[in-house]
Design a protein around this motif. Structure first.
Motif, mmCIF file in Angstrom:
data_model
loop_
_atom_site.group_PDB
_atom_site.id
_atom_site.type_symbol
_atom_site.label_atom_id
_atom_site.label_comp_id
_atom_site.label_asym_id
_atom_site.label_seq_id
_atom_site.Cartn_x
_atom_site.Cartn_y
_atom_site.Cartn_z
ATOM 1 N N SER A 1 0.842 -1.197 0.000
ATOM 2 C CA SER A 1 0.000 0.000 0.000
ATOM 3 C C SER A 1 0.877 1.246 0.000
ATOM 4 O O SER A 1 2.072 1.183 0.270
ATOM 5 C CB SER A 1 -0.888 0.028 1.254
ATOM 6 N N ARG A 2 0.231 2.354 -0.292
ATOM 7 C CA ARG A 2 0.930 3.643 -0.284
ATOM 8 C C ARG A 2 1.514 3.915 1.099
ATOM 9 O O ARG A 2 2.668 4.344 1.222
ATOM 10 C CB ARG A 2 -0.085 4.713 -0.686
ATOM 11 N N GLU A 3 0.730 3.647 2.150
ATOM 12 C CA GLU A 3 1.184 3.926 3.510
ATOM 13 C C GLU A 3 2.403 3.086 3.880
ATOM 14 O O GLU A 3 3.360 3.583 4.478
ATOM 15 C CB GLU A 3 0.052 3.686 4.514
ATOM 16 N N GLU A 4 2.364 1.795 3.549
ATOM 17 C CA GLU A 4 3.517 0.924 3.834
ATOM 18 C C GLU A 4 4.757 1.414 3.091
ATOM 19 O O GLU A 4 5.852 1.453 3.648
ATOM 20 C CB GLU A 4 3.224 -0.519 3.406
ATOM 21 N N ALA A 5 4.581 1.787 1.828
ATOM 22 C CA ALA A 5 5.710 2.258 1.033
ATOM 23 C C ALA A 5 6.306 3.531 1.616
ATOM 24 O O ALA A 5 7.531 3.647 1.737
ATOM 25 C CB ALA A 5 5.266 2.501 -0.407
ATOM 26 N N LEU A 6 5.461 4.474 1.995
ATOM 27 C CA LEU A 6 5.964 5.732 2.550
ATOM 28 C C LEU A 6 6.719 5.505 3.855
ATOM 29 O O LEU A 6 7.735 6.160 4.122
ATOM 30 C CB LEU A 6 4.815 6.719 2.735
ATOM 31 N N ALA A 7 6.262 4.549 4.668
ATOM 32 C CA ALA A 7 6.952 4.237 5.918
ATOM 33 C C ALA A 7 8.333 3.644 5.641
ATOM 34 O O ALA A 7 9.318 3.997 6.304
ATOM 35 C CB ALA A 7 6.119 3.272 6.763
#
Length: 116
Positions: free
Chosen positions: A37-43
């Motif tokens: 997901s976008r959130e996992e990638a940004l983290a």
């Protein structure tokens, strides 16, 4: 791409992610970091040094543009992946687009560009 830095795979389809990881193995590359997901990638981008990334444009109901922007801000090379029909925004129009279904030669070529 520095030899000691991992590549980030941003792919929401688990089977495609597994296939890409298998391609990395076949190419003799370290196991990639993976985000669905976008959130996992940004983290991961915020917390792990990376040598590059392959970013799926369509992440479920979201687009991968914020991931691309975060990578660009940090100077991390990346390429987009897509099943087709996507238009890159002007800020990223110069990036490589790797079309699905993936061929190992296309993945290898995209990763080779990270080293330049």
């Amino acid at each position: 791409m520095a030899d000691n830095l991992r590549i980030l795979l941003v792919e929401d389809d688990v089977l495609i992610g597994m296939m890409l990881a298998d391609m990395f193995d076949a190419l003799g590359l370290p196991e990639p970091a993976q985000a669905a997901s976008r959130e996992e990638a940004l983290a991961i981008i915020a917390n792990e040094p990376l040598g590059g990334a392959l970013v799926d444009i369509n992440l479920g109901d979201e687009k991968g543009w914020p991931v691309a922007d975060a990578l660009a801000e940090r100077g991390i090379p990346f390429a987009f992946t897509s099943g087709g029909g996507d238009i890159l925004p002007p800020a990223h129009a110069h990036r490589r687009l790797v079309a699905k279904p993936f061929r190992i030669s296309d993945i290898e070529a995209a990763l080779a560009e990270f080293a330049t």
